[in-house]
Structures are given as structure tokens and as C-alpha cells.
Motif scaffolding. Structure first.
Motif, short mmCIF file in Angstrom:
data_model
loop_
_atom_site.label_atom_id
_atom_site.label_comp_id
_atom_site.label_asym_id
_atom_site.label_seq_id
_atom_site.Cartn_x
_atom_site.Cartn_y
_atom_site.Cartn_z
N SER A 51 0.82 -1.20 0.00
CA SER A 51 0.00 0.00 0.00
C SER A 51 0.86 1.26 0.00
N ILE A 52 1.87 1.27 0.88
CA ILE A 52 2.76 2.43 0.94
C ILE A 52 3.47 2.62 -0.39
N GLY A 53 4.02 1.52 -0.91
CA GLY A 53 4.75 1.59 -2.17
C GLY A 53 3.88 2.07 -3.31
N SER A 54 2.65 1.54 -3.38
CA SER A 54 1.77 1.92 -4.48
C SER A 54 1.42 3.39 -4.40
N MET A 55 1.13 3.85 -3.20
CA MET A 55 0.76 5.27 -3.09
C MET A 55 1.92 6.15 -3.53
N ILE A 56 3.13 5.82 -3.06
CA ILE A 56 4.27 6.67 -3.40
C ILE A 56 4.58 6.58 -4.88
N LEU A 57 4.65 5.36 -5.40
CA LEU A 57 5.04 5.25 -6.80
C LEU A 57 3.97 5.81 -7.72
N GLY A 58 2.70 5.53 -7.39
CA GLY A 58 1.63 6.08 -8.23
C GLY A 58 1.71 7.59 -8.30
N THR A 59 2.08 8.21 -7.18
CA THR A 59 2.15 9.66 -7.17
C THR A 59 3.36 10.17 -7.93
N VAL A 60 4.51 9.58 -7.62
CA VAL A 60 5.75 10.11 -8.19
C VAL A 60 5.82 9.83 -9.68
N ALA A 61 5.43 8.63 -10.08
CA ALA A 61 5.60 8.27 -11.48
C ALA A 61 4.57 8.93 -12.37
N ALA A 62 3.37 9.15 -11.85
CA ALA A 62 2.36 9.79 -12.69
C ALA A 62 2.75 11.22 -13.01
N MET A 63 3.58 11.79 -12.15
CA MET A 63 3.98 13.17 -12.37
C MET A 63 4.80 13.32 -13.64
N ALA A 64 5.56 12.29 -13.98
CA ALA A 64 6.49 12.41 -15.09
C ALA A 64 5.90 11.92 -16.40
N GLN A 65 4.65 11.51 -16.43
CA GLN A 65 4.13 10.88 -17.63
C GLN A 65 3.69 11.93 -18.65
N GLN A 66 3.92 11.58 -19.90
CA GLN A 66 3.44 12.45 -20.99
C GLN A 66 2.29 11.82 -21.76
N LYS A 67 2.19 10.50 -21.68
CA LYS A 67 1.16 9.83 -22.45
C LYS A 67 -0.07 9.59 -21.60
N VAL A 68 -1.20 9.63 -22.26
CA VAL A 68 -2.46 9.59 -21.54
C VAL A 68 -2.64 8.28 -20.80
N LYS A 69 -2.39 7.17 -21.51
CA LYS A 69 -2.72 5.90 -20.89
C LYS A 69 -1.75 5.54 -19.77
N ARG A 70 -0.49 5.90 -19.95
CA ARG A 70 0.47 5.64 -18.87
C ARG A 70 0.09 6.45 -17.64
N PHE A 71 -0.37 7.65 -17.90
CA PHE A 71 -0.80 8.49 -16.79
C PHE A 71 -1.94 7.81 -16.02
N VAL A 72 -2.93 7.30 -16.77
CA VAL A 72 -4.07 6.67 -16.12
C VAL A 72 -3.62 5.43 -15.35
N VAL A 73 -2.66 4.69 -15.93
CA VAL A 73 -2.20 3.48 -15.26
C VAL A 73 -1.54 3.82 -13.94
N TYR A 74 -0.64 4.82 -13.96
CA TYR A 74 0.03 5.13 -12.70
C TYR A 74 -0.96 5.69 -11.70
#
Lengths: 501, 177
Positions: A288-311
Motif C-alpha cells: 500500500s505504501i509503495g503503491s501510493m508513493i510510486l503512483g504519485t511520483v511516477a504519474a507526475m512524469a508521464q506524458q502519455k495519456v494511458k500511462r498516466f491513467v495506469v500510474y
């Protein structure tokens, strides 16, 4: 030896299987006729499939949610599975409604996609009510095998093929791990039934000296890791961005909506019934901790729509896993279910919007610019959903996050709640960035304005209404989830309800 | 140590070695890897015979060795592999040593704390009960699978349907597409 009462509980599944076979035969007969172009036929099959799913909702809905242990205790029907079935079918119906319009027009040429979606839905229905490790594995395989094919269904695209292959390899690996866990559990206890496993765990927690060594912790961990693979929680999420990016948008929509419900339902059932020793808890805490952190940090750097939604969906899985934080308490489960339902609505909405944006291939977030002027209704809907994802107060997403954090604080997981709040605040940044992009940025080249079809508009209107107006009248949601959690807890820990047969 | 134990040791150690070789040689050349794979299945079916699971041994031979490995072999032989320069891509040796060391230490840990199995008494009670009419594995399995847990069987059938459908969707090219 299936008697009639047991078959009654299987009616939705039987309906789905029969309709699938009929559609398959029909499709094979019509699609091989050379005079008929393929594209409109996908629409027909999708339309028929949609009605089949709606009929299944009716069948589930009119059935009385009594507790039945059917077919030699391998299926368990109660109020929890009853409502989860309805949620799953509603999610599937929403996805198929998106396909009805776009499938025929854009890229989806094979009617087999619909057939596979229906088959995997039936697998997920069985998975929700599974009460035995064997049927659980078979249902999970039925579902994921359909998904492998769906992910690779666009053959001329390199991304789609790669996505299918990657999904297949990692999915097979996780299934193997899961099966290894099951065989460890079976090997050391001699039972595969959830209730019997629950009784074993109960006697162990009472301190009864058991003849065996109890349920081995490594088996439980393997099973939980298999689950975490399937729900794309963090240490095991690596396949998700590529798979979701590579497959078609409509297929991605199905991937990110339906299996979440089924697997979370099954996970709650397993962790609540069999393994209430809480050996698994630290693993879920970490995920849970890992998902919250990674989902937040990685979605910030996304340029593509679907990758953004995935993160962003990985982050939401992290929030949902908070529901497991207090072991399996009533509040935790209830908040998990609330979060799952609201996530379902938001995700259907987001994918409805993305399906409307064309050209379909290689969408970038920057392409959403000036939609505020081109299509104001689209932009408003999109902004509302993004605000809801971020958890801005009067919207539904706020409600889900609030109850999840509240449940975590109630059971003493303050760290998890605090981290959830922090990541939620950080995630506001990129959700708001999208809204800013849509209203204030001017890209160099303009996109074709999105075309919203009738069915898509209906789906969008319903989900947006749910998201925005939920706070006015939340009691049905709470009552339903409370009822589900009650159904779940009525069974666990006691485990002596007799079977019908 | 009687003959049966020696047979078990030989079969399982051969299976272990050839399983390791599948992973090792698969990176270099897939065709020997497939044959070693076949060997693993045959040896495993020998182990199943050793366990008196004759039906499953036959199924292993028929389905795994006869159908699956042949399919693998078919695919591997159809594809052309460029072998130049691939020798360097093989994983370094020390990973294998680490894995082997872990395996051996695990084995030692298990063997050290495992209790001795009870020796069978010379006059087992009820030895002849249940042997008046003996059901073969096939009988028992059929009774269980078709009468008691038919849903598992139906589910497997559906999985096979999906596999068939998937193979068609993914590989058959229709002229319209």
C-alpha cells in the motif's frame, strides 16, 4: 450431482456461457460470409453482448441473496458476492457500451473481442463467489487467459503484441506463484476449502495444539503475492504500464475496471476467511505504501495519456489496500468497497472520455490542450473527474479517500493514513495540471475535437452525475457496502454453516 | 537403501540436471533445450509411476511430452534463430552458483529439522480393509471429477475454449483484415 437449487445460484454464469457460445457461432457464421463487411458486425455483437450483460444484472438482482454453499462447497453465495456480481456486471456493461460505438468504427475489427470479454466476465463472476482454492484458480485462469488474448488482439501493432506477450509471461509467472502457494497450503493442511482453512486458522489462534504445522506462512505469502500481481500493487506492478499502454484503449478500459472488482472481492474473501492470522498484513502494508508513493511520483512524469491513467490507478490501488490495514475489520472492508465502487465510476468516466478523443494512436497529454474551447462539455466532465481522482471535497473521490483514511486511523494505522494524505495532496498537482492544460495552454497544432456518441454520452452523463451528486445522498452507498461487509463477516470465523447438498 | 529408493534418486537427479540444462542451453540454442524439456517430462512421468500414480504418468506422457513439447519443437524449428554473438548474452556463471548454494542450504535446513518418518509396523491394522474391491485411479478420479466437482471440469473446458479462440484470433489471418 448438481441439484436444482445449486443451479439456481449459477444462473448468471450459465446465461453468460450460453450467450457467449451463441454469439460465437453467430459471429463465425456471419463473419465468414464474404459479402458482409466486418465492422458493423462488431457493433451488432457488442450490442447483443451488452444486452446479455444487462440480463445477467437482472438475473443477479432478482435472485435472493441467501447464503448458499453450493456444489460441494466450492461456491459460496451471500450478500457480499451478490453485490459484487452486480458491480462487476455494471462495470462490464459500461465498458461494452463504449465498445458499441467505437468498436465498429475505429480499430476493433474482430467480434471475438466481445466474446472474450463475456467469457472473462463469467470467469470473474465465478471468481467472486469462489470458496475453494481450486475453483478460484480455474476462474482466475479463465479470466486472465481471455485478457492475454485481448491485450494482443491488435495484431498489426507492435506495441499490442509486446503488451500481450509481456502480460502473458508475467501473468503466467504470477499464476505459478499463486498455484505454488495453494499447493503449499494444501500440502500442509490437506484442505482447499476456504471455510475449512478458516477453521484451521481459528483453532490455531485459539491455541489448540494442532497435529499439523498449520497453514504455512510461505504459502500464504505466495498467494498474497499472486494477488498483488493481479491488482498491480507496487513491487509487482512492472507489467501494468506497458500492457495498458500497448493494448487498445477500449481493452485497457476493461482491464482497469472489471478485474479490480473481482480480484479485490476474492482477495477480501480469502484473507478474511482463510488467513485471518494476519501473517499477510505487513506485505499488504508495504504494498500500500509503495503503491501510493510510486503512483504519485511516477504519474507526475508521464506524458502519455494511458500511462498516466495506469500510474494513477496504481496509486488508487494503494489507497484501496489501506482498507486491509486493520486486518479485516468491518470498517476497513466497508471503506475498501466504497473506494472500489467510486473508483469504478471514475475510471469508466475517464475511459469514456479518452475513447472519444481521436486519433486513437499515441495520445499525449498535451493533445488535450484547448479542449476547453473546442468542446466545453468534455472539458468540464474531464475536469470534474480529475478533481474527483484528486480528492477535492464535494466530489465522490474525496468521500472514498476520506473513509479509507478514516478507517486506517480507527484501526491505528496512522502512518498509512498520514502517508495517504500526503501523497493525495501531491497527486493534486498533476491532476490539476491536466485541467490547467485543457483550459489555459495553447498547443502548436489543434486536435480534432472529440466526438461523443450517444452511448458514450449516456455512460459519461451517468458517471459524472454519480461522481458529483454522490455527496448529496450517500446513505445508499453506505448501506449497500455495510450490508456486503456484514454478509462477509457473517460467514467468517464461525464457518459451520451446512451445505445445501 | 533398497532398489526403489535408488530408482527415485536416479530419476529425480536426472530430472533436476536436465531442468537446469533447459534454462542454461535455451539461451544458446533452443532445439536442444526443447529436447531436454522433453526429457524432464519423461523423467517426471517416471517419478509419477514411482508414486503409483499411473494414470497421471500416462497423461504426462500423452499431453506434455506428446502434445506440448512437440508443439514447442514445431515452433522452434520453424523460427530461424540468429546465433551469432548470442553466446555473450548468457547470464554470468556466478548467478547459478548463488542459486545452487541457496538451494543446497535450503535442502540442508529442511533435512536437518525434518522428523523421521514412522516405521511401518509389521502387523498393520486393517491392512486388508478397502482392498476387497480396488478402484483404479481413473475410477476414483472420474467419480470425483464428473459427479462431485463438475464445475472445475466445466471451467477447464471453458479455458480450453478460450485457448482455442485465442489461437485463432491471434494467428489466423483473414483476407478482410
Amino acid at each position: 450431482m448438481l441439484d436444482r437449487a445449486e443451479l439456481l445460484g449459477l444462473f448468471p454464469e450459465i446465461l453468460l456461457w450460453d450467450t457467449t457460445l451463441i454469439l460465437l457461432v453467430l459471429g463465425m457464421m456471419v463473419a465468414r460470409t464474404p459479402a458482409r463487411p466486418a465492422a458493423p458486425f462488431v457493433r451488432t455483437v457488442a450490442w447483443l453482448g451488452l444486452h446479455c450483460v444487462l440480463l445477467a444484472i437482472v438475473l443477479v438482482g432478482v435472485g435472493i441473496p441467501i447464503t448458499i454453499n453450493s456444489i460441494h462447497d466450492i461456491l459460496l453465495t451471500d450478500s457480499f458476492t451478490h453485490c459484487c456480481d452486480i458491480f462487476l456486471l455494471v462495470g462490464t456493461a459500461g465498458t461494452i457500451m463504449l465498445i458499441v460505438d467505437h468498436g465498429g468504427r475505429d480499430t476493433l475489427r474482430a467480434f471475438e473481442t466481445i466474446v472474450l470479454i463475456l467469457l472473462s466476465t463469467s470467469g470473474m463472476l465465478v471468481l467472486i463467489s469462489a470458496s475453494d482454492l481450486l475453483i478460484m484458480f480455474i476462474a482466475m485462469e479463465l479470466q486472465t487467459l481471455c485478457f492475454y488474448v485481448l491485450a494482443a488482439s491488435k495484431r498489426d501493432s507492435e506495441c499490442s503484441t509486446e503488451a500481450g506477450l509481456k502480460y502473458f509471461l508475467l501473468g503466467a509467472f504470477s499464476s505459478g506463484l499463486f498455484l505454488f502457494g495453494c499447493s503449499m497450503v494444501y500440502g500442509s493442511t490437506g484442505v482447499t476449502n476456504f471455510e475449512e482453512l478458516g477453521i484451521l486458522a481459528l483453532t490455531r489462534s485459539w491455541g489448540v495444539p494442532d497435529p499439523s504445522t498449520g497453514i504455512p506462512i510461505i504459502g500464504i505469502l505466495c498467494i498474497v503475492v499472486g494477488f498483488l500481481f493481479k491488482i498491480t500493487a507496487v513491487p509487482f506492478h512492472m507489467w501494468a504500464p506497458d500492457v495498458y499502454e500497448g493494448s487498445l484503449t477500449l481493452v485497457t478500459a476493461f482491464f482497469s475496471i472489471a478485474p479490480k472488482i473481482a480480484i479485490f472481492a476474492n482477495m477480501v474473501r480469502v484473507l478474511n476467511h482463510c488467513f485471518h492470522d494476519h501473517d499477510w498484513q505487513s506485505l499488504l502494508f508495504f504494498a500500500s505504501i509503495g503503491s501510493m508513493i510510486l503512483g504519485t511520483v511516477a504519474a507526475m512524469a508521464q506524458q502519455k495519456v494511458k500511462r498516466f491513467v495506469v500510474y494513477s490507478s496504481i496509486g488508487h490501488v494503494g489507497y484501496l489496500c489501506i482498507g486491509f490495514a486493520g486486518g479485516t475489520t468491518m470498517e476497513g472492508i466497508q471503506s475498501l468497497l466504497i473506494g472500489l465502487l467510486i473508483y469504478l465510476f471514475m475510471t469508466v468516466n475517464v475511459f469514456g472520455l479518452f475513447c472519444a478523443v481521436r486519433p486513437v494512436r499515441s495520445q499525449y497529454l498535451g493533445d488535450l490542450g484547448v479542449f476547453g474551447k473546442l468542446h466545453p462539455l468534455f472539458a468540464i466532465t474531464f475536469s470534474l473527474t480529475m478533481f474527483s481522482y484528486a480528492g477535492i471535497p464535494p466530489l465522490a473521490g474525496f468521500c472514498s479517500k476520506f473513509y479509507l483514511f478514516f478507517g486506517a486511523i480507527r484501526c491505528g494505522a496512522d502512518v498509512l493514513a498520514g502517508l495517504g494524505v500526503v501523497t493525495s495532496v501531491i497527486s493534486c498537482f498533476y491532476y490539476l495540471r491536466l485541467v490547467k492544460l485543457m483550459y489555459f495552454d495553447l498547443p502548436g497544432e489543434y486536435m480534432i475535437p472529440p466526438r461523443l456518441d450517444r452511448d458514450n454520452s449516456i455512460v459519461l452523463a451517468i458517471t459524472v452525475a454519480c461522481i458529483t451528486l454522490m455527496f448529496l445522498y450517500t446513505s445508499p452507498l453506505f448501506l449497500v457496502t455495510h450490508y456486503m461487509a456484514m454478509g462477509l463477516f457473517a460467514e467468517s470465523g464461525v464457518g459451520f454453516s451446512g451445505s445445501v447438498a | 537403501m533398497n532398489n526403489s529408493t535408488i530408482l527415485f534418486g536416479v530419476l529425480s537427479s536426472l530430472a533436476l540436471v536436465s531442468g537446469g540444462l533447459v534454462v542454461r542451453s535455451g539461451a544458446l540454442n533452443p532445439v536442444p533445450a526443447v529436447f531436454l524439456f522433453l526429457l524432464v517430462f519423461v523423467l517426471c512421468s517416471g517419478l509419477l509411476v514411482w508414486l503409483d500414480l499411473d494414470f497421471f504418468a500416462m497423461i504426462f506422457l500423452v499431453v506434455y511430452a506428446g502434445a506440448m513439447v512437440v508443439f514447442f519443437l514445431f515452433v522452434v524449428m520453424m523460427c530461424t534463430f540468429r546465433r551469432e554473438g548470442r553466446e555473450h548474452e548468457v547470464a554470468p556463471r556466478h548467478t547459478e552458483f548463488v542459486v545452487g548454494l541457496l538451494f543446497l542450504s535450503h535442502l540442508w535446513l529442511v533435512l536437518e529439522r525434518s522428523p523421521r518418518p514412522p516405521t511401518p509396523s509389521a502387523y498393520p491394522i486393517g491392512e486388508h480393509c478397502g482392498h476387497v474391491t480396488s478402484a483404479t485411479h481413473l475410477d476414483t478420479l472420474g467419480t470425483l471429477l464428473y459427479t462431485h466437482v463438475p464445475l472445475l471440469f466445466i471451467g477447464s473446458g471453458l479455458i480450453l475454449l478460450v485457448a482455442l479462440l485465442g489461437a485463432i484470433v491471434l494467428t489466423v489471418h483473414t483476407p478482410g483484415d
